[in-house]
Design an enzyme around this catalytic site. Structure first.
Site, PDB file in Angstrom:
ATOM      1  N   GLY A  41      46.151  32.609  42.672  1.00 12.52           N
ATOM      2  CA  GLY A  41      45.795  31.934  43.628  1.00 12.52           C
ATOM      3  C   GLY A  41      46.132  30.327  43.661  1.00 12.52           C
ATOM      4  O   GLY A  41      46.810  29.838  44.374  1.00 12.52           O
ATOM      5  N   ALA A  42      45.808  29.714  42.357  1.00 18.04           N
ATOM      6  CA  ALA A  42      46.295  28.492  42.227  1.00 18.04           C
ATOM      7  C   ALA A  42      47.829  28.289  42.168  1.00 18.04           C
ATOM      8  O   ALA A  42      48.364  27.124  42.661  1.00 18.04           O
ATOM      9  CB  ALA A  42      45.746  28.035  40.605  1.00 18.04           C
ATOM     10  N   ASN A  43      48.737  29.123  41.569  1.00 15.90           N
ATOM     11  CA  ASN A  43      49.912  29.208  41.505  1.00 15.90           C
ATOM     12  C   ASN A  43      50.598  29.195  42.982  1.00 15.90           C
ATOM     13  O   ASN A  43      51.533  28.485  43.331  1.00 15.90           O
ATOM     14  CB  ASN A  43      50.733  30.351  40.738  1.00 15.90           C
ATOM     15  CG  ASN A  43      50.142  30.231  39.205  1.00 15.90           C
ATOM     16  OD1 ASN A  43      49.842  29.344  38.680  1.00 15.90           O
ATOM     17  ND2 ASN A  43      50.335  31.471  38.642  1.00 15.90           N
ATOM     18  N   ASN A 179      55.419  42.914  44.101  1.00 17.39           N
ATOM     19  CA  ASN A 179      56.505  43.579  43.213  1.00 17.39           C
ATOM     20  C   ASN A 179      56.850  44.764  43.130  1.00 17.39           C
ATOM     21  O   ASN A 179      55.998  45.539  43.546  1.00 17.39           O
ATOM     22  CB  ASN A 179      56.453  42.605  41.794  1.00 17.39           C
ATOM     23  CG  ASN A 179      55.064  43.310  40.915  1.00 17.39           C
ATOM     24  OD1 ASN A 179      54.712  44.266  41.035  1.00 17.39           O
ATOM     25  ND2 ASN A 179      54.827  42.521  39.918  1.00 17.39           N
ATOM     26  N   GLY A 241      56.734  35.274  40.647  1.00 14.37           N
ATOM     27  CA  GLY A 241      56.293  35.955  41.667  1.00 14.37           C
ATOM     28  C   GLY A 241      55.485  34.910  42.700  1.00 14.37           C
ATOM     29  O   GLY A 241      55.540  35.043  43.799  1.00 14.37           O
ATOM     30  N   ASP A 242      54.460  34.288  42.011  1.00 20.47           N
ATOM     31  CA  ASP A 242      53.762  33.531  42.896  1.00 20.47           C
ATOM     32  C   ASP A 242      54.518  32.173  43.338  1.00 20.47           C
ATOM     33  O   ASP A 242      54.195  31.787  44.721  1.00 20.47           O
ATOM     34  CB  ASP A 242      52.653  32.822  41.936  1.00 20.47           C
ATOM     35  CG  ASP A 242      51.777  33.751  41.043  1.00 20.47           C
ATOM     36  OD1 ASP A 242      51.455  34.877  42.041  1.00 20.47           O
ATOM     37  OD2 ASP A 242      51.345  33.603  40.198  1.00 20.47           O
TER      38      ASP A 242
END
Ligand code: RIB
Length: 289
Positions: A41-43, A179, A241-242
């Site tokens: 979430g943070a990323n 992914n 991916g983030d």
């Protein structure tokens, strides 16, 4: 500028770099250790804010500890507006191994993330779009998605890690980004197109699969688009991916073109894999030029 509400996890990442992953029963030496703020979430919130293509508000749960404070400061530094709840549990952690090809293995201890059960409805009402992952309780994700849907808010979902029951949320959301491993886990056949069709049959308007150095594919109401990956020497794929998810969504809200948003997201994630760490590895929008 549009506002994305990210409802998700915050972790302190304990990253060990090694030549190859240890086999069961084997002990090996790490080359280096870093401790850095992360969490899917943070990323993703940081990627949205760093892109400068959309405003990111993040709702999450942290412990009353140094990890939680560092996560808050780091996200504010990245330009994210934090809406954090203080939990009695410690801030979540991720123990991460990265091999010499930049591939990773991750073990999560949810900690405070598991305490995110109360979602202030006003946050959803005030945003233009909501983005979810699977590192906070699935029941929280499902309820918040249902409320967002009732308010007509577009919903993006990165159902990662792949967990049992994630399909219920895929049914509610508008766009899914996964992914290759997650796609196979939800689609069940191992064939990319068949599995994308299986996810689309649940109801979302579009599905994107990210395939690392093989690029990414979109399928959905806008058509079928293939985006090549930009060449990069990967040293650490944690958070790549983030980066793609956050950049894609911010760019899509900004330009309303799926292929253009995929191109921007690919560029950003190609830069991210050349750097160590999660949030700090995510480029700012002007670095993509
Ligand atoms: O997607 C990468 C993230 O997964 C890491 O930052 C780690 O915290 C885990 O949540």
């Amino acid at each position: 500028m549009k506002t994305v509400l990210v409802i998700g996890s915050l972790n302190m990442d304990y990253v060990l770099y090694c030549d190859s992953f240890p086999r069961p029963g084997e002990t090996i030496e790490a080359k280096e250790r870093i401790i850095r703020p992360g969490g899917k979430g943070a990323n993703q919130a940081a990627a949205i804010a760093k892109s400068k293509l959309a405003h990111a508000v993040m709702l999450g749960s942290i412990g009353n500890d140094n990890d939680g404070r560092l996560l808050r400061d780091t996200l504010i530094g990245a330009g994210v507006e934090p809406e954090f709840q203080l939990s009695g549990k410690p801030t979540g952690t991720a123990t991460i191994l990265v091999n010499k090809d930049g591939e990773n293995e991750i073990l999560i201890d949810h900690g405070a993330n598991a305490c995110l059960t109360e979602i202030p409805e006003s946050l959803i009402e005030q945003c233009d779009c909501v983005l979810f992952q699977n590192e906070v309780p699935l029941e929280t994700v499902r309820k918040a998605m249902e409320f967002a849907k009732s308010k007509g808010k577009p919903i993006a979902y990165n159902p990662a890690p792949a967990i049992k029951g994630g399909e219920a949320c895929i049914r509610i959301c508008d766009i899914v980004i996964v992914n290759e491993a997650e796609l196979a886990a939800y689609g069940k056949t191992g064939n990319i197109d068949c599995d994308m069709d299986a996810l689309l049959s649940l109801g979302p308007k579009g599905v994107i699969v990210t395939l690392g150095e093989k690029g990414s594919i979109y399928k959905g109401v806008s058509g079928r688009f293939v985006q090549k990956a930009y060449p990069a020497k990967a040293i650490d794929t944690v958070g790549a991916g983030d980066t793609y998810v956050g950049y894609f969504l911010a760019a899509l809200l900004n330009c309303n073109s799926v292929p253009k948003a995929m191109d921007i997201a690919s560029k950003a994630s190609a830069i991210a894999v050349t750097r160590k760490g999660s949030i700090e590895a995510i480029p700012f929008g002007d670095e993509l030029e």
